[in-house]
Enzyme design. Structure first.
Site, short mmCIF file in Angstrom:
data_model
loop_
_atom_site.label_atom_id
_atom_site.label_comp_id
_atom_site.label_asym_id
_atom_site.label_seq_id
_atom_site.Cartn_x
_atom_site.Cartn_y
_atom_site.Cartn_z
N ARG A 1 -4.62 10.01 -10.82
CA ARG A 1 -5.31 10.25 -9.75
C ARG A 1 -4.76 10.81 -8.52
O ARG A 1 -3.68 9.95 -7.98
CB ARG A 1 -6.26 9.00 -9.57
CG ARG A 1 -7.26 9.06 -8.30
CD ARG A 1 -6.59 8.38 -6.97
NE ARG A 1 -7.54 8.37 -5.83
CZ ARG A 1 -7.30 7.77 -4.60
NH1 ARG A 1 -5.88 7.56 -4.48
NH2 ARG A 1 -8.26 7.85 -3.62
N VAL A 2 -5.25 11.70 -7.77
CA VAL A 2 -4.37 12.14 -6.41
C VAL A 2 -5.42 11.72 -5.36
O VAL A 2 -6.65 12.21 -5.48
CB VAL A 2 -4.07 13.54 -6.52
CG1 VAL A 2 -3.81 13.84 -5.18
CG2 VAL A 2 -2.85 13.63 -7.70
N GLY A 3 -5.19 11.13 -4.19
CA GLY A 3 -6.06 10.96 -3.35
C GLY A 3 -5.78 12.10 -1.91
O GLY A 3 -5.42 13.17 -2.34
N ASP A 4 -6.29 11.57 -1.03
CA ASP A 4 -6.28 12.72 0.06
C ASP A 4 -4.86 12.71 0.81
O ASP A 4 -4.70 13.75 1.35
CB ASP A 4 -7.34 12.12 1.11
CG ASP A 4 -7.19 10.81 1.70
OD1 ASP A 4 -6.47 9.93 0.91
OD2 ASP A 4 -7.48 10.60 2.86
N SER B 1 0.87 -1.35 0.05
CA SER B 1 -0.14 0.15 0.09
C SER B 1 1.03 1.27 0.04
O SER B 1 0.21 2.39 0.14
CB SER B 1 -0.91 0.13 1.12
OG SER B 1 -0.02 0.13 2.48
N THR C 1 -2.53 2.76 3.38
CA THR C 1 -1.61 3.74 3.28
C THR C 1 -1.02 4.08 4.71
O THR C 1 -1.39 2.98 5.61
CB THR C 1 -2.60 5.07 3.32
OG1 THR C 1 -3.31 5.16 2.15
CG2 THR C 1 -1.76 6.47 3.65
N GLY D 1 -9.81 7.98 0.03
CA GLY D 1 -9.53 9.32 -0.11
C GLY D 1 -10.58 10.26 -0.71
O GLY D 1 -10.55 11.43 -0.26
N THR E 1 1.67 7.00 0.63
CA THR E 1 0.75 6.07 0.15
C THR E 1 1.06 5.73 -1.14
O THR E 1 1.46 6.57 -1.99
CB THR E 1 -0.93 6.46 0.15
OG1 THR E 1 -1.72 5.36 -0.11
CG2 THR E 1 -0.99 7.72 -0.53
N THR F 1 -6.26 7.11 6.70
CA THR F 1 -6.27 6.16 5.80
C THR F 1 -7.64 5.46 5.26
O THR F 1 -8.51 6.16 5.81
CB THR F 1 -5.47 4.84 6.33
OG1 THR F 1 -6.29 4.39 7.44
CG2 THR F 1 -4.03 5.36 6.90
N GLY F 2 -7.69 5.24 4.06
CA GLY F 2 -9.01 4.69 3.61
C GLY F 2 -9.48 5.50 2.42
O GLY F 2 -8.62 6.16 1.68
N1 GLY Z 1 -6.41 7.52 1.36
C1 GLY Z 1 -5.18 6.96 0.46
C2 GLY Z 1 -6.01 7.21 -0.96
O1 GLY Z 1 -7.24 7.37 -1.06
O2 GLY Z 1 -5.24 7.45 -1.79
#
Ligand code: GLY
Length: 356
Positions: free
Chosen positions: A234-237, A88, A206, A260, A224, A257-258
């Site tokens: 794609r960019v997450g949180d 991850s 993450t 995003g 992550t 985590t989780g």
């Molecule tokens: N929380 C990690 C992501 O969604 O990329």
């Protein structure tokens, strides 16, 4: 010595005394930590997602050796980024839909209230270290894609293929089972197959880690490989300050985590720290932001039959007074903590119980 001669040591004492006496806002502008409040010594505490259990032992040790809190948490998560078995994060992380590993990371240093981040970074296994350098050596907070890679190259980071054999095989299996309407045939063996029904609940594993030292200084990091098999770019949180992590050194920190996308739509880490500023405990603040995510999740495709969010989301919260909590949308779930009692996993508080 004439009346006008000032020795070096007396000059230094005077300068230090002057800086210590600066008002809080001026200290911040000078990049100095918040002044210690009399009697405000705290205990050292480190919190992390459950995959950070080994890392937090190292972080706690570094704090005991007087390391800066940000140095310590980045050194801790570097261990997980380097580990090919953790799929991850960093080296060995699961790739995007084209089989290319793209990493996101952010750091935040409580004493200076500075932050740095990188997103969609390829070929560099320690994005958290690159994020720290963005914070320390540039006037920017977030670098993405090719620009982030060029910045990492400029700082001498080595490029390497981050796709391990294990991650490649997992990605290929996903691709071969993706659709009966394409030309990729499903492999004959049925075991460990990614079924179509499971495709939605793809991993967003993450690592988040936050540390408080005994001077009341807090820093944190989130790193992550993001949502497995994501659309490239794609960019997450995780690299977004206020979403994937946030710290206010007078209050505490929060990281996630989780899923995003759910966090990005609610800026949960910033919100949680603000709730703690208003007097909520870490646990109450974390559960409150989860409830807000629930109330803002309205698309059927994201809800289960009972109308509950059909995704995972966790927060790790640390108060400046040494209080802490892990909270999760779904439980039971664990998080990692290290303090004077050692490093261990503890139970997260949660909103919904998983039904087997
Ligand atoms: N929380 C990690 C992501 O969604 O990329």
């Amino acid at each position: 010595m004439s009346a006008f001669t000032v020795t070096r040591s007396r000059f230094l004492k005077t300068a230090v005394g002057f800086l210590a006496g600066l008002p809080f806002a001026s200290r911040l502008r000078a990049g100095l930590p918040a002044p210690p409040v009399a009697g405000s010594r705290t205990r050292s505490v480190v919190v992390a997602s459950a995959n950070g259990l080994t890392a937090i032992e190292r972080v706690y040790q570094l704090l005991a050796n007087n390391s800066d809190t940000l140095e310590a948490v980045v050194a801790g998560v570097n261990m997980v980024e380097d580990d090919p078995e953790d799929m991850s994060v960093g080296y060995g992380g699961l790739p995007n839909e084209q089989g290319v590993v793209e990493l996101d990371a952010a750091v935040m240093h409580g004493p200076s209230h500075k932050a740095g981040a990188v997103a969609a970074l390829r070929n560099i296994k320690n994005p958290s270290s690159v994020a720290k350098l963005v914070m320390e050596t540039t006037d920017h907070v977030l670098l993405v894609g090719e620009g982030a890679l060029q910045f990492a190259r400029a700082h001498g980071f080595k490029e390497q293929d981050l796709l391990t054999e294990k991650a490649r095989k997992t990605w290929l299996e996903w691709k071969q089972n993706l659709s009966p309407k394409d030309d990729w045939l499903a492999p004959p063996q049925e075991d460990e197959k990614v079924g179509a029904a499971e495709l939605f609940n793809r991993s967003t594993g993450t690592i988040h880690c936050a540390a408080l030292n005994n001077r009341g200084e807090i820093s944190c990091v989130t790193t992550t490989s993001g949502l497995e098999f994501k659309i490239p770019g794609r960019v997450g949180d995780s690299p977004i300050i206020g979403a994937g992590l946030y710290v206010d050194n007078d209050v505490g920190s929060c990281g996630s985590t989780g899923r995003g996308e759910a966090n990005l739509q609610n800026l949960c880490s910033f919100h949680a720290v603000e709730l703690m500023r208003g007097g909520r405990s870490p646990k109450d603040a974390g559960l409150e932001v989860l409830r807000q995510v629930v109330s803002h999740t309205r698309e059927d495709r994201l809800l289960d039959k009972k109308g509950r969010p059909d995704f995972g989301l966790k927060f790790y919260l640390l108060g400046r007074n040494g209080s802490y909590a892990g909270v999760s949308m779904w439980g039971p779930a664990k998080f990692a903590v290290a303090d004077e009692k050692g490093a261990r996993l503890e139970e997260c508080a949660f909103l919904y119980a998983k039904e087997d």
